[in-house]
Design a protein around this motif. Structure first.
Motif, PDB file in Angstrom:
ATOM      1  N   VAL A 193       0.645  -1.292  -0.206  1.00 55.30           N
ATOM      2  CA  VAL A 193       0.184   0.286  -0.313  1.00 55.30           C
ATOM      3  C   VAL A 193       1.270   1.217   0.233  1.00 55.30           C
ATOM      4  O   VAL A 193       0.068   2.486   0.216  1.00 55.30           O
ATOM      5  N   ARG A 194       2.129   1.715   0.152  1.00 57.77           N
ATOM      6  CA  ARG A 194       2.725   1.921   0.137  1.00 57.77           C
ATOM      7  C   ARG A 194       2.626   2.922  -1.325  1.00 57.77           C
ATOM      8  O   ARG A 194       2.559   4.376  -0.855  1.00 57.77           O
ATOM      9  N   HIS A 195       2.537   2.963  -2.817  1.00 59.90           N
ATOM     10  CA  HIS A 195       2.473   4.180  -3.560  1.00 59.90           C
ATOM     11  C   HIS A 195       0.902   4.751  -3.582  1.00 59.90           C
ATOM     12  O   HIS A 195       0.282   5.662  -4.042  1.00 59.90           O
ATOM     13  N   VAL A 196      -0.233   4.005  -2.192  1.00 57.62           N
ATOM     14  CA  VAL A 196      -1.034   4.629  -2.432  1.00 57.62           C
ATOM     15  C   VAL A 196      -1.021   5.195  -1.737  1.00 57.62           C
ATOM     16  O   VAL A 196      -2.176   6.626  -1.256  1.00 57.62           O
ATOM     17  N   LEU A 197      -0.834   5.831  -0.964  1.00 58.33           N
ATOM     18  CA  LEU A 197      -0.413   6.676   0.892  1.00 58.33           C
ATOM     19  C   LEU A 197       0.754   7.643   0.044  1.00 58.33           C
ATOM     20  O   LEU A 197       0.592   8.414   1.366  1.00 58.33           O
ATOM     21  N   THR A 198       1.362   7.588  -0.375  1.00 60.16           N
ATOM     22  CA  THR A 198       2.319   8.911  -1.135  1.00 60.16           C
ATOM     23  C   THR A 198       1.863  10.001  -0.902  1.00 60.16           C
ATOM     24  O   THR A 198       0.465  10.538  -2.335  1.00 60.16           O
ATOM     25  N   GLU A 199       1.799  10.924  -1.047  1.00 62.06           N
ATOM     26  CA  GLU A 199       1.890  12.404  -0.976  1.00 62.06           C
ATOM     27  C   GLU A 199       2.079  13.411  -1.835  1.00 62.06           C
ATOM     28  O   GLU A 199       3.071  12.797  -2.728  1.00 62.06           O
ATOM     29  N   ARG A 200       1.168  13.727  -2.592  1.00 60.76           N
ATOM     30  CA  ARG A 200       1.632  14.585  -3.695  1.00 60.76           C
ATOM     31  C   ARG A 200       2.626  15.552  -3.408  1.00 60.76           C
ATOM     32  O   ARG A 200       3.628  15.146  -4.202  1.00 60.76           O
ATOM     33  N   ASP A 201       3.105  15.648  -2.338  1.00 60.05           N
ATOM     34  CA  ASP A 201       4.836  16.751  -2.650  1.00 60.05           C
ATOM     35  C   ASP A 201       5.863  15.705  -2.140  1.00 60.05           C
ATOM     36  O   ASP A 201       7.178  16.325  -3.012  1.00 60.05           O
ATOM     37  N   GLU A 202       5.640  14.336  -2.057  1.00 56.61           N
ATOM     38  CA  GLU A 202       6.188  13.559  -2.225  1.00 56.61           C
ATOM     39  C   GLU A 202       6.867  13.406  -4.116  1.00 56.61           C
ATOM     40  O   GLU A 202       7.723  12.494  -4.240  1.00 56.61           O
ATOM     41  N   LEU A 203       5.472  13.616  -4.853  1.00 53.33           N
ATOM     42  CA  LEU A 203       5.438  13.050  -6.063  1.00 53.33           C
ATOM     43  C   LEU A 203       6.303  13.504  -6.657  1.00 53.33           C
ATOM     44  O   LEU A 203       7.168  14.142  -7.557  1.00 53.33           O
ATOM     45  N   MET A 204       6.250  15.007  -6.819  1.00 50.82           N
ATOM     46  CA  MET A 204       6.935  16.196  -6.968  1.00 50.82           C
ATOM     47  C   MET A 204       8.310  16.402  -6.669  1.00 50.82           C
ATOM     48  O   MET A 204       8.154  16.594  -5.041  1.00 50.82           O
ATOM     49  N   ARG A 205       9.109  17.149  -7.337  1.00 48.54           N
ATOM     50  CA  ARG A 205      10.406  17.746  -6.633  1.00 48.54           C
ATOM     51  C   ARG A 205      10.358  19.294  -6.955  1.00 48.54           C
ATOM     52  O   ARG A 205       9.728  19.918  -7.818  1.00 48.54           O
ATOM     53  N   ALA A 206      10.722  19.575  -5.907  1.00 51.06           N
ATOM     54  CA  ALA A 206      10.828  21.158  -6.052  1.00 51.06           C
ATOM     55  C   ALA A 206      11.817  22.047  -7.331  1.00 51.06           C
ATOM     56  O   ALA A 206      12.892  21.160  -7.311  1.00 51.06           O
ATOM     57  N   LYS A 207      11.763  22.670  -7.653  1.00 54.36           N
ATOM     58  CA  LYS A 207      12.657  23.327  -8.662  1.00 54.36           C
ATOM     59  C   LYS A 207      13.694  23.566  -8.091  1.00 54.36           C
ATOM     60  O   LYS A 207      13.834  24.608  -6.756  1.00 54.36           O
ATOM     61  N   SER A 208      15.161  23.743  -8.447  1.00 58.76           N
ATOM     62  CA  SER A 208      16.010  24.367  -7.862  1.00 58.76           C
ATOM     63  C   SER A 208      17.208  24.800  -9.101  1.00 58.76           C
ATOM     64  O   SER A 208      16.450  24.723  -9.862  1.00 58.76           O
ATOM     65  N   GLY A 209      17.860  25.372  -8.453  1.00 57.05           N
ATOM     66  CA  GLY A 209      18.185  27.337  -9.442  1.00 57.05           C
ATOM     67  C   GLY A 209      19.368  26.685 -10.227  1.00 57.05           C
ATOM     68  O   GLY A 209      18.560  27.121 -11.555  1.00 57.05           O
ATOM     69  N   GLU A 210      19.505  25.083 -10.528  1.00 57.67           N
ATOM     70  CA  GLU A 210      20.097  24.589 -11.576  1.00 57.67           C
ATOM     71  C   GLU A 210      18.600  24.665 -12.440  1.00 57.67           C
ATOM     72  O   GLU A 210      18.999  24.839 -14.279  1.00 57.67           O
ATOM     73  N   ASP A 211      17.622  24.065 -12.533  1.00 56.71           N
ATOM     74  CA  ASP A 211      16.684  24.311 -13.439  1.00 56.71           C
ATOM     75  C   ASP A 211      16.432  25.100 -14.218  1.00 56.71           C
ATOM     76  O   ASP A 211      15.898  25.253 -15.185  1.00 56.71           O
ATOM     77  N   GLU A 212      15.998  26.314 -13.386  1.00 58.40           N
ATOM     78  CA  GLU A 212      15.496  27.027 -13.533  1.00 58.40           C
ATOM     79  C   GLU A 212      16.533  27.938 -15.071  1.00 58.40           C
ATOM     80  O   GLU A 212      16.374  28.485 -15.382  1.00 58.40           O
ATOM     81  N   LYS A 213      17.717  28.001 -14.658  1.00 62.57           N
ATOM     82  CA  LYS A 213      19.210  28.087 -15.311  1.00 62.57           C
ATOM     83  C   LYS A 213      18.800  27.601 -16.618  1.00 62.57           C
ATOM     84  O   LYS A 213      19.752  28.361 -17.754  1.00 62.57           O
ATOM     85  N   LYS A 214      18.440  26.372 -16.739  1.00 57.07           N
ATOM     86  CA  LYS A 214      18.410  25.770 -18.337  1.00 57.07           C
ATOM     87  C   LYS A 214      17.417  26.119 -19.145  1.00 57.07           C
ATOM     88  O   LYS A 214      16.434  26.141 -18.693  1.00 57.07           O
ATOM     89  N   PRO A 215      17.932  26.482 -20.247  1.00 56.89           N
ATOM     90  CA  PRO A 215      17.373  27.380 -21.671  1.00 56.89           C
ATOM     91  C   PRO A 215      15.871  26.355 -22.149  1.00 56.89           C
ATOM     92  O   PRO A 215      16.680  24.735 -21.889  1.00 56.89           O
ATOM     93  N   ALA A 216      15.054  26.007 -22.504  1.00 52.92           N
ATOM     94  CA  ALA A 216      13.602  25.920 -22.706  1.00 52.92           C
ATOM     95  C   ALA A 216      14.865  25.379 -24.550  1.00 52.92           C
ATOM     96  O   ALA A 216      14.769  25.965 -25.045  1.00 52.92           O
ATOM     97  N   ALA A 217      14.232  23.851 -24.979  1.00 48.69           N
ATOM     98  CA  ALA A 217      14.724  23.931 -26.031  1.00 48.69           C
ATOM     99  C   ALA A 217      13.733  24.181 -27.071  1.00 48.69           C
ATOM    100  O   ALA A 217      12.692  24.034 -26.930  1.00 48.69           O
ATOM    101  N   ALA A 218      14.339  23.789 -28.133  1.00 49.34           N
ATOM    102  CA  ALA A 218      13.310  24.802 -29.262  1.00 49.34           C
ATOM    103  C   ALA A 218      12.900  23.605 -29.143  1.00 49.34           C
ATOM    104  O   ALA A 218      13.095  21.973 -29.414  1.00 49.34           O
ATOM    105  N   ASP A 219      11.749  23.598 -30.933  1.00 46.33           N
ATOM    106  CA  ASP A 219      10.611  22.647 -30.780  1.00 46.33           C
ATOM    107  C   ASP A 219      11.705  21.466 -31.249  1.00 46.33           C
ATOM    108  O   ASP A 219      11.576  20.151 -31.809  1.00 46.33           O
ATOM    109  N   GLY A 220      12.712  21.818 -32.056  1.00 42.79           N
ATOM    110  CA  GLY A 220      13.765  20.556 -32.688  1.00 42.79           C
ATOM    111  C   GLY A 220      14.518  19.863 -32.117  1.00 42.79           C
ATOM    112  O   GLY A 220      14.484  18.785 -32.760  1.00 42.79           O
TER     113      GLY A 220
END
Length: 147
Positions: free
Chosen positions: A103-130
């Protein structure tokens, strides 16, 4: 199987974590997970099923052969509702004790499924569509995808 004399308050099923899965054929399976069972990490669990499909159509006075698909759909609906009733009769008398890893997966809270954005994630440029690379589905995506 838990002791039937235990109350909902003792099993934690008075305020359970509820996990519901609805199938395409109109059945919702509901798993209610309660408190830990004694000194172990095992959990009290109850199961049920519900009909969520189309309601029964109103009876018509003139039924002819053109209504054959409607009759077949009605028979399938009645059969599925009978299956649900049989499942609920079998499950309703029991409170199960399941190991925590079940039952571990049923009891997982939403906050545990998502990780907070780190500084590195914000600095990465968005990839072009291609430049988008094909992503493989992760564990949660595989669990919840619809085929």
């Amino acid at each position: 199987i838990a002791d039937p004399a235990l109350s909902d308050e003792e099993t934690g099923l008075d305020q359970p974590a509820v996990y519901a899965v609805e199938t395409r054929d109109g059945v919702r399976y509901v798993v209610r997970v309660g408190a830990k069972a004694g000194d172990t990490d095992d959990r009290f669990v109850r199961l049920s099923a519900e009909w969520t499909g189309e309601p029964a159509p109103a009876a018509e006075a003139d039924a002819d052969e053109a209504d054959e698909p409607k009759r077949e759909a009605e028979e399938a609906r009645k059969k599925k509702q009978a299956e649900i009733k049989a499942l609920n009769e079998r499950w309703s008398a029991w409170t199960y004790v399941l190991p925590s890893h079940k039952v571990r997966h049923v009891l997982t809270e939403r906050d545990e499924l998502m990780r907070a954005k780190s500084g590195e994630d914000e600095k990465k440029p968005a990839a072009a569509d291609g430049d988008k690379e094909e992503k493989k589905p992760g564990r949660l995506r595989r669990l919840f995808r619809r085929d």
